[in-house]
Design a protein around this motif. Structure first.
Motif, PDB file in Angstrom:
ATOM      1  N   VAL A   1       0.813  -1.196   0.140  1.00 56.53           N
ATOM      2  CA  VAL A   1      -0.132   0.046  -0.184  1.00 56.53           C
ATOM      3  C   VAL A   1       0.979   1.288   0.069  1.00 56.53           C
ATOM      4  CG1 VAL A   1      -1.840   1.283   1.060  1.00 56.53           C
ATOM      5  CG2 VAL A   1      -1.702  -1.224   1.323  1.00 56.53           C
ATOM      6  N   VAL A   2       0.527   2.094  -0.775  1.00 55.86           N
ATOM      7  CA  VAL A   2       1.667   3.115  -1.190  1.00 55.86           C
ATOM      8  C   VAL A   2       0.834   4.527  -1.183  1.00 55.86           C
ATOM      9  CG1 VAL A   2       3.386   4.136  -2.952  1.00 55.86           C
ATOM     10  CG2 VAL A   2       3.172   1.587  -2.893  1.00 55.86           C
ATOM     11  N   ASP A   3       1.558   5.612  -0.630  1.00 59.47           N
ATOM     12  CA  ASP A   3       1.166   7.017  -0.561  1.00 59.47           C
ATOM     13  C   ASP A   3       2.219   7.730  -0.764  1.00 59.47           C
ATOM     14  OD1 ASP A   3      -1.421   8.612  -0.217  1.00 59.47           O
ATOM     15  OD2 ASP A   3      -0.087   9.723   0.626  1.00 59.47           O
ATOM     16  N   ILE A   4       2.075   8.929  -1.848  1.00 55.25           N
ATOM     17  CA  ILE A   4       3.082   9.980  -1.807  1.00 55.25           C
ATOM     18  C   ILE A   4       2.538  11.353  -1.732  1.00 55.25           C
ATOM     19  CG2 ILE A   4       4.593   8.360  -3.321  1.00 55.25           C
ATOM     20  CD1 ILE A   4       3.087   9.945  -5.871  1.00 55.25           C
ATOM     21  N   GLU A   5       3.392  12.251  -1.370  1.00 56.87           N
ATOM     22  CA  GLU A   5       3.064  13.726  -1.583  1.00 56.87           C
ATOM     23  C   GLU A   5       4.116  14.086  -2.500  1.00 56.87           C
ATOM     24  OE1 GLU A   5       0.680  14.627   0.171  1.00 56.87           O
ATOM     25  OE2 GLU A   5       0.468  12.764   1.235  1.00 56.87           O
ATOM     26  N   THR A   6       3.627  14.971  -3.266  1.00 59.98           N
ATOM     27  CA  THR A   6       4.269  15.394  -4.514  1.00 59.98           C
ATOM     28  C   THR A   6       4.323  16.954  -4.681  1.00 59.98           C
ATOM     29  OG1 THR A   6       2.414  15.673  -6.120  1.00 59.98           O
ATOM     30  CG2 THR A   6       3.407  13.503  -5.698  1.00 59.98           C
ATOM     31  N   THR A   7       5.080  17.470  -5.453  1.00 61.09           N
ATOM     32  CA  THR A   7       5.250  19.037  -5.938  1.00 61.09           C
ATOM     33  C   THR A   7       4.124  19.597  -6.974  1.00 61.09           C
ATOM     34  OG1 THR A   7       6.908  18.717  -7.750  1.00 61.09           O
ATOM     35  CG2 THR A   7       7.857  19.042  -5.554  1.00 61.09           C
ATOM     36  N   GLY A   8       3.436  18.676  -7.681  1.00 61.38           N
ATOM     37  CA  GLY A   8       2.412  18.995  -8.438  1.00 61.38           C
ATOM     38  C   GLY A   8       1.596  17.719  -8.959  1.00 61.38           C
ATOM     39  N   GLY A   9       0.399  18.070  -9.440  1.00 58.51           N
ATOM     40  CA  GLY A   9      -0.562  16.915  -9.639  1.00 58.51           C
ATOM     41  C   GLY A   9      -0.305  16.098 -10.642  1.00 58.51           C
ATOM     42  N   ASN A  10       0.876  15.961 -11.471  1.00 61.67           N
ATOM     43  CA  ASN A  10       1.170  15.322 -12.477  1.00 61.67           C
ATOM     44  C   ASN A  10       2.587  14.834 -12.640  1.00 61.67           C
ATOM     45  OD1 ASN A  10       1.506  14.738 -15.802  1.00 61.67           O
ATOM     46  ND2 ASN A  10      -0.639  14.085 -15.263  1.00 61.67           N
ATOM     47  N   ALA A  11       2.730  13.496 -12.999  1.00 58.89           N
ATOM     48  CA  ALA A  11       4.166  12.975 -13.134  1.00 58.89           C
ATOM     49  C   ALA A  11       5.070  13.466 -14.124  1.00 58.89           C
ATOM     50  CB  ALA A  11       4.108  11.451 -13.328  1.00 58.89           C
ATOM     51  N   SER A  12       4.236  14.001 -15.225  1.00 54.47           N
ATOM     52  CA  SER A  12       5.142  14.710 -16.474  1.00 54.47           C
ATOM     53  C   SER A  12       5.914  15.907 -15.841  1.00 54.47           C
ATOM     54  CB  SER A  12       4.055  15.078 -17.473  1.00 54.47           C
ATOM     55  OG  SER A  12       3.034  15.889 -17.099  1.00 54.47           O
ATOM     56  N   TYR A  13       5.569  16.513 -14.740  1.00 55.76           N
ATOM     57  CA  TYR A  13       6.144  17.820 -14.215  1.00 55.76           C
ATOM     58  C   TYR A  13       6.407  17.937 -12.754  1.00 55.76           C
ATOM     59  CZ  TYR A  13       1.384  19.165 -13.309  1.00 55.76           C
ATOM     60  OH  TYR A  13      -0.107  19.450 -13.179  1.00 55.76           O
ATOM     61  N   GLY A  14       5.699  16.975 -11.923  1.00 53.36           N
ATOM     62  CA  GLY A  14       5.951  16.896 -10.533  1.00 53.36           C
ATOM     63  C   GLY A  14       7.032  15.826 -10.135  1.00 53.36           C
ATOM     64  N   LYS A  15       7.391  16.099  -8.910  1.00 52.12           N
ATOM     65  CA  LYS A  15       8.319  15.129  -8.235  1.00 52.12           C
ATOM     66  C   LYS A  15       7.721  14.908  -6.800  1.00 52.12           C
ATOM     67  CE  LYS A  15      12.138  14.603  -9.376  1.00 52.12           C
ATOM     68  NZ  LYS A  15      12.761  13.559 -10.230  1.00 52.12           N
ATOM     69  N   ILE A  16       8.112  13.547  -6.196  1.00 52.05           N
ATOM     70  CA  ILE A  16       8.013  13.095  -5.242  1.00 52.05           C
ATOM     71  C   ILE A  16       8.633  13.877  -4.131  1.00 52.05           C
ATOM     72  CG2 ILE A  16       7.807  11.044  -3.527  1.00 52.05           C
ATOM     73  CD1 ILE A  16       7.725   9.184  -6.103  1.00 52.05           C
ATOM     74  N   ILE A  17       8.094  14.330  -2.783  1.00 51.93           N
ATOM     75  CA  ILE A  17       8.706  14.801  -1.574  1.00 51.93           C
ATOM     76  C   ILE A  17       8.651  14.116  -0.555  1.00 51.93           C
ATOM     77  CG2 ILE A  17       8.289  17.124  -2.766  1.00 51.93           C
ATOM     78  CD1 ILE A  17       6.003  17.583  -0.866  1.00 51.93           C
ATOM     79  N   GLU A  18       7.571  12.859  -0.601  1.00 49.01           N
ATOM     80  CA  GLU A  18       7.494  12.045   0.395  1.00 49.01           C
ATOM     81  C   GLU A  18       6.846  10.683   0.157  1.00 49.01           C
ATOM     82  OE1 GLU A  18       6.556  12.236   5.208  1.00 49.01           O
ATOM     83  OE2 GLU A  18       5.069  12.886   3.895  1.00 49.01           O
ATOM     84  N   ILE A  19       7.249   9.539   0.588  1.00 50.16           N
ATOM     85  CA  ILE A  19       6.674   8.289  -0.115  1.00 50.16           C
ATOM     86  C   ILE A  19       6.589   7.442   1.282  1.00 50.16           C
ATOM     87  CG2 ILE A  19       9.069   7.366  -0.464  1.00 50.16           C
ATOM     88  CD1 ILE A  19       7.481   5.714  -2.757  1.00 50.16           C
ATOM     89  N   ALA A  20       5.458   6.512   1.513  1.00 50.73           N
ATOM     90  CA  ALA A  20       5.337   5.603   2.337  1.00 50.73           C
ATOM     91  C   ALA A  20       4.890   4.340   1.622  1.00 50.73           C
ATOM     92  CB  ALA A  20       4.471   6.065   3.265  1.00 50.73           C
ATOM     93  N   VAL A  21       5.463   3.151   2.075  1.00 54.53           N
ATOM     94  CA  VAL A  21       5.202   1.749   1.732  1.00 54.53           C
ATOM     95  C   VAL A  21       4.801   1.058   2.806  1.00 54.53           C
ATOM     96  CG1 VAL A  21       5.629  -0.091   0.212  1.00 54.53           C
ATOM     97  CG2 VAL A  21       6.455   2.080  -0.452  1.00 54.53           C
ATOM     98  N   VAL A  22       3.576   0.381   2.876  1.00 51.96           N
ATOM     99  CA  VAL A  22       3.025  -0.395   3.994  1.00 51.96           C
ATOM    100  C   VAL A  22       2.844  -1.816   3.374  1.00 51.96           C
ATOM    101  CG1 VAL A  22       1.543  -0.666   5.967  1.00 51.96           C
ATOM    102  CG2 VAL A  22       2.262   1.612   5.339  1.00 51.96           C
ATOM    103  N   VAL A  23       3.274  -2.768   3.944  1.00 50.06           N
ATOM    104  CA  VAL A  23       3.160  -4.159   3.404  1.00 50.06           C
ATOM    105  C   VAL A  23       2.086  -4.792   4.246  1.00 50.06           C
ATOM    106  CG1 VAL A  23       4.149  -6.470   2.711  1.00 50.06           C
ATOM    107  CG2 VAL A  23       5.569  -4.419   2.442  1.00 50.06           C
ATOM    108  N   PHE A  24       0.992  -5.299   3.438  1.00 54.32           N
ATOM    109  CA  PHE A  24      -0.241  -5.745   4.169  1.00 54.32           C
ATOM    110  C   PHE A  24      -0.723  -7.306   3.673  1.00 54.32           C
ATOM    111  CE2 PHE A  24      -5.072  -5.887   4.457  1.00 54.32           C
ATOM    112  CZ  PHE A  24      -5.166  -5.820   5.701  1.00 54.32           C
TER     113      PHE A  24
END
Length: 471
Positions: free
Chosen positions: A4-27
């Motif tokens: 289960v993954v969640d990210i926070e990013t600099t923008g709303g689309n991967a074509s111009y945004g970048k990840i600023i935080e990521i979490a991965v929880v294995v369930f």
């Protein structure tokens, strides 16, 4: 096993945004067996509104690892697991893009808890993470932070698994052939399955029902699918995934009417995600009226949807040149044809080598008006024709109507209907604006049809008696 993954990013689309935080929880379906979270240095400024939403500032990520430094850990935690997220195409597209920048492939089975919730919790009114968790009594401890949202998504997934004890819905969603995870999260599978594999125009609507994109297709269902499959890094696909809530369509039966309807709809609704055909350039028409002295006057002006010009032209210059030729051929007055100002000295003689009969007072209104009528008779049916097209059904024909050079619209009739006059078809007409784009579509279609279509375009001109046998 689920990652289960969640990210926070600099923008709303991967074509111009970048990840600023990521979490991965294995369930594993029952309990959390592993987890990882980290801030990520995006190597670019974080917009202020993102900082206000998440609390993640430029200072906070300054000493954080770049994605390359945590890629191995993310790779290991998600490998051979189902990639789960709330609006999975958003999170997955960012992670996949980061790996692609490192020259690595990142392919995982995907599961979207938005789509699952819509299926398994149909009684909920809204399906964003905060709303659906609130509806199910799930507490989000740290909203808009990756780990807090990921842990809430794990609880949501657990609640959804309990509502799908034999995992029939989940198995179907994971079936690659179902295309379930490629669709925008707010479009139901039922709505998608109801799309026809036929010629037509389709409309994407937002949450308020407003049209945000218009497209045309030979196969509506196939074309809609193409918007959301393949490479999901483009801006358009990313926006669709989060903003499209429904799809509607109109069948046309043929390419020509599809082009004309798409053009009309884009100009009418001005959808935010259509980039072309928005400019509304009306054609110019020649109009007539009788002045206070009893003379028929001719003028040029833009041709509106319900106006009735004598004839239309792509530009005002074309209309003026046409009027000038009428003046020359039929001895009309430059001033009464709107070609010179009322206060301007008549230069008819300089142009045509003889005096203007009106300015010299040699002709009365009745005689002059007769000249005008003769001139108009010569253009009354100029560029008037119908184009016969395929209909939406086997027992139906379509048609496109152009009268006196002016595109009036399109329509559909039963193919056994006899046509004897233009009025017979006008009752079936869907009126359209006569724009420069619509004129260009018709001219281009007729030109290409002669060159590439196996069967010539069936075009009918007046007199309409010829139509009853052929149409």
């Amino acid at each position: 096993m689920y990652a289960v993954v969640d990210i926070e990013t600099t923008g709303g689309n991967a074509s111009y945004g970048k990840i600023i935080e990521i979490a991965v929880v294995v369930f594993d379906g029952n309990q959390v067996v592993d987890s990882f979270s980290s801030l990520v240095n995006p190597q670019r400024p974080i917009p202020p509104f993102i900082t206000s939403l998440t609390g993640i500032s430029n200072k906070l990520v300054a000493q954080a690892p770049i994605f390359e430094e945590i890629a191995e850990r993310v790779q290991a935690l998600t490998e051979n697991k189902v990639f789960v997220a709330h609006n999975v195409n958003f999170d997955f597209s960012f992670v996949k893009k980061e790996f692609s920048l490192l020259g690595m492939d990142f392919n995982r089975k995907k599961l979207c808890t938005v789509r699952l919730a819509r299926k398994l919790v149909p009684e909920a009114k809204r399906y964003n993470l905060g709303s659906i968790c609130g509806f199910l009594g799930i507490e989000i401890k740290d909203r808009h932070r990756a780990l807090g949202d990921a842990e809430a998504t794990v609880q949501l997934l657990s609640a959804l698994l309990q509502r799908d004890p034999v995992q029939e819905t989940i198995r179907y969603s994971l079936n690659r052939n179902s295309k379930e995870m490629s669709l925008p999260p707010h479009i139901s599978r039922t709505a998608y399955d109801s799309l026809p594999a036929q010629h037509g125009v389709y409309f994407f609507h937002d949450q308020r029902g407003e049209i945000i994109y218009v497209g045309k297709a030979i196969n509506i269902k196939e074309r809609v699918t193409q918007h959301f499959t393949g490479n999901t890094h483009s801006k358009k696909k990313g926006m669709f995934a989060s903003h499209i809530h429904s799809v509607t369509y109109k069948l046309t039966g043929n390419e020509l009417i599809s082009l004309l309807l798409e053009n009309e709809a884009i100009k009418k609704h001005y959808p935010r995600y259509n980039k072309t055909n928005k400019t509304f350039l009306l054609n110019f028409g020649i109009y007539r009226y009788i002045d206070q002295m009893g003379f028929v006057r001719l003028v040029t002006g833009k041709a509106g949807k319900h106006d009735k010009p004598i004839s239309t032209f792509n530009t005002e210059a074309e209309a003026v040149l046409f009027l000038m030729e009428m003046v020359r051929q039929h001895g009309l007055c430059l001033r009464l044809c709107g070609l010179i100002k009322t206060t301007e000295k008549c230069h008819y003689e300089a142009k045509f080598g003889q005096h203007c009969p009106i300015c010299q007072g040699d002709i009365k209104p009745q005689a002059y008006n007769e000249r005008v009528e003769i001139a108009l008779q010569n253009i009354a049916w100029l560029h008037t024709f119908l184009i016969k097209t395929a209909g939406r059904k086997e027992d139906e024909d379509g048609f496109v109507m152009v009268e006196k050079g002016r595109f009036l619209g399109y329509g559909f009739i039963q193919n056994d209907m006899e046509i004897h006059s233009i009025d017979d078809l006008k009752v079936h007409l869907q009126p359209c604006y006569d724009t420069q784009d619509s004129q260009s579509i018709i001219k281009s279609f007729l030109k290409k049809s002669v060159l590439v279509l196996q069967q010539p375009v069936q075009m009918y001109q007046l007199p309409f008696e010829k139509l009853s046998a052929g149409f």
